[in-house]
Design a protein around this motif. Structure first.
Motif, PDB file in Angstrom:
ATOM      1  N   ARG A   1       7.845   3.763  -5.184  1.00 22.07           N
ATOM      2  CA  ARG A   1       6.705   3.941  -4.279  1.00 22.07           C
ATOM      3  C   ARG A   1       6.550   5.404  -3.868  1.00 22.07           C
ATOM      4  O   ARG A   1       5.454   5.884  -3.640  1.00 22.07           O
ATOM      5  CB  ARG A   1       6.899   3.098  -3.016  1.00 22.07           C
ATOM      6  CG  ARG A   1       6.643   1.633  -3.204  1.00 22.07           C
ATOM      7  CD  ARG A   1       7.075   0.803  -1.978  1.00 22.07           C
ATOM      8  NE  ARG A   1       6.799   1.417  -0.702  1.00 22.07           N
ATOM      9  CZ  ARG A   1       5.631   1.343  -0.042  1.00 22.07           C
ATOM     10  NH1 ARG A   1       4.631   0.661  -0.553  1.00 22.07           N
ATOM     11  NH2 ARG A   1       5.482   1.925   1.121  1.00 22.07           N
TER      12      ARG A   1
ATOM     13  N   PRO B   1       0.824  -1.218   0.000  1.00 16.60           N
ATOM     14  CA  PRO B   1       0.000   0.000   0.000  1.00 16.60           C
ATOM     15  C   PRO B   1       0.859   1.271   0.000  1.00 16.60           C
ATOM     16  O   PRO B   1       1.890   1.336   0.674  1.00 16.60           O
ATOM     17  CB  PRO B   1      -0.788  -0.115   1.314  1.00 16.60           C
ATOM     18  CG  PRO B   1      -0.811  -1.576   1.623  1.00 16.60           C
ATOM     19  CD  PRO B   1       0.488  -2.123   1.105  1.00 16.60           C
ATOM     20  N   ALA B   2       0.425   2.253  -0.760  1.00 22.03           N
ATOM     21  CA  ALA B   2       1.186   3.497  -0.930  1.00 22.03           C
ATOM     22  C   ALA B   2       1.376   4.249   0.383  1.00 22.03           C
ATOM     23  O   ALA B   2       2.394   4.930   0.569  1.00 22.03           O
ATOM     24  CB  ALA B   2       0.498   4.391  -1.948  1.00 22.03           C
ATOM     25  N   ASP B   3       0.426   4.115   1.315  1.00 20.08           N
ATOM     26  CA  ASP B   3       0.528   4.857   2.572  1.00 20.08           C
ATOM     27  C   ASP B   3       1.352   4.121   3.638  1.00 20.08           C
ATOM     28  O   ASP B   3       1.513   4.613   4.747  1.00 20.08           O
ATOM     29  CB  ASP B   3      -0.869   5.185   3.108  1.00 20.08           C
ATOM     30  CG  ASP B   3      -1.688   3.939   3.413  1.00 20.08           C
ATOM     31  OD1 ASP B   3      -1.325   2.833   2.960  1.00 20.08           O
ATOM     32  OD2 ASP B   3      -2.718   4.071   4.120  1.00 20.08           O
ATOM     33  N   GLU B   4       1.895   2.969   3.293  1.00 23.20           N
ATOM     34  CA  GLU B   4       2.703   2.187   4.236  1.00 23.20           C
ATOM     35  C   GLU B   4       4.127   2.735   4.245  1.00 23.20           C
ATOM     36  O   GLU B   4       4.691   3.028   3.191  1.00 23.20           O
ATOM     37  CB  GLU B   4       2.690   0.728   3.778  1.00 23.20           C
ATOM     38  CG  GLU B   4       3.164  -0.274   4.792  1.00 23.20           C
ATOM     39  CD  GLU B   4       2.884  -1.694   4.306  1.00 23.20           C
ATOM     40  OE1 GLU B   4       2.160  -2.411   4.996  1.00 23.20           O
ATOM     41  OE2 GLU B   4       3.383  -2.057   3.216  1.00 23.20           O
ATOM     42  N   ASP B   5       4.710   2.882   5.428  1.00 19.11           N
ATOM     43  CA  ASP B   5       6.079   3.386   5.488  1.00 19.11           C
ATOM     44  C   ASP B   5       7.049   2.360   4.884  1.00 19.11           C
ATOM     45  O   ASP B   5       6.738   1.162   4.790  1.00 19.11           O
ATOM     46  CB  ASP B   5       6.470   3.729   6.937  1.00 19.11           C
ATOM     47  CG  ASP B   5       6.571   2.492   7.812  1.00 19.11           C
ATOM     48  OD1 ASP B   5       7.666   1.914   7.890  1.00 19.11           O
ATOM     49  OD2 ASP B   5       5.536   2.104   8.404  1.00 19.11           O
TER      50      ASP B   5
END
Length: 196
Positions: free
Chosen positions: A145, A83-87
């Motif tokens: 990413r 997921p794009a919002d995952e660090d």
């Protein structure tokens, strides 16, 4: 028969021969020791000529390390799919699940392969050399990413650290003779750096 069908059939046959040569090599190495087995021994045990064996594997090390073929691509693909919002650090840890999946599928075989690689200096060195080439792919996946064209220093460091976490976890798993949970070890290795 179309050219595509012939090519596909050849690829399937080549993969089957390669897998069989790897299996034979691994059994000989486990039984006799990596350093004692020659290319001629491998070819003879597999029922092929030395030149045929060398068409599939350029070295004895390659015959064992073929078990890890495709890991770099799978790992980078898994990282890009996070997921794009995952660090970055969490994404790297979750992507590592693709690498350790085979340890769940065949724990005994994976333990034996890991032991052979870690206990044989030539194999260990070659494996680490191959893993070193994974770093740019992982850093590039992290950059992608983030929408960047080139990896930053931080992304390159994270990629390198993630691979080191994997190796440290594998070393502890091997030292426990497979008794410790590899997933938990990998989680702990990543957590040790995340908490800094």
């Amino acid at each position: 028969m179309s050219a595509a069908t012939r090519s596909s059939t050849r690829d399937i046959a080549r993969a089957a021969v390669r897998a069989e040569l790897t299996r034979v090599a691994f059994e000989l190495f486990r039984r006799d020791g990596f350093d004692k087995v020659t290319l001629d021994d491998l070819a003879s045990a597999a029922g092929v000529s030395r030149s045929t064996f060398l068409r599939y594997f350029g070295t004895k090390e390659d015959a064992v390390l073929a078990a890890f073929d495709g890991s770099e691509r799978r790992l980078a693909d898994a990282l890009r799919a996070r997921p794009a919002d995952e660090d970055d650090w969490t994404a790297l840890r979750r992507a590592m699940d693709t690498v350790i999946a085979r340890y769940h599928e065949d724990p005994a075989g994976s333990l034996a392969t890991t032991r052979l690689v870690r206990d044989t200096p030539a194999l260990c060195a070659r494996n680490l050399e191959k893993q070193y080439t994974w770093r740019p792919s992982l850093a590039a996946a992290l950059a992608g990413r983030a929408g960047d064209d080139q990896p930053t220093l931080a992304q390159s460091v994270r990629a390198a650290a993630a691979l080191d976490c994997l190796n440290v976890a594998l070393d502890h798993w091997l030292a426990s003779d497979g008794a410790l949970d590899l997933v938990a070890l990998l989680d702990d290795a990543f957590d040790a750096l995340a908490s800094r």
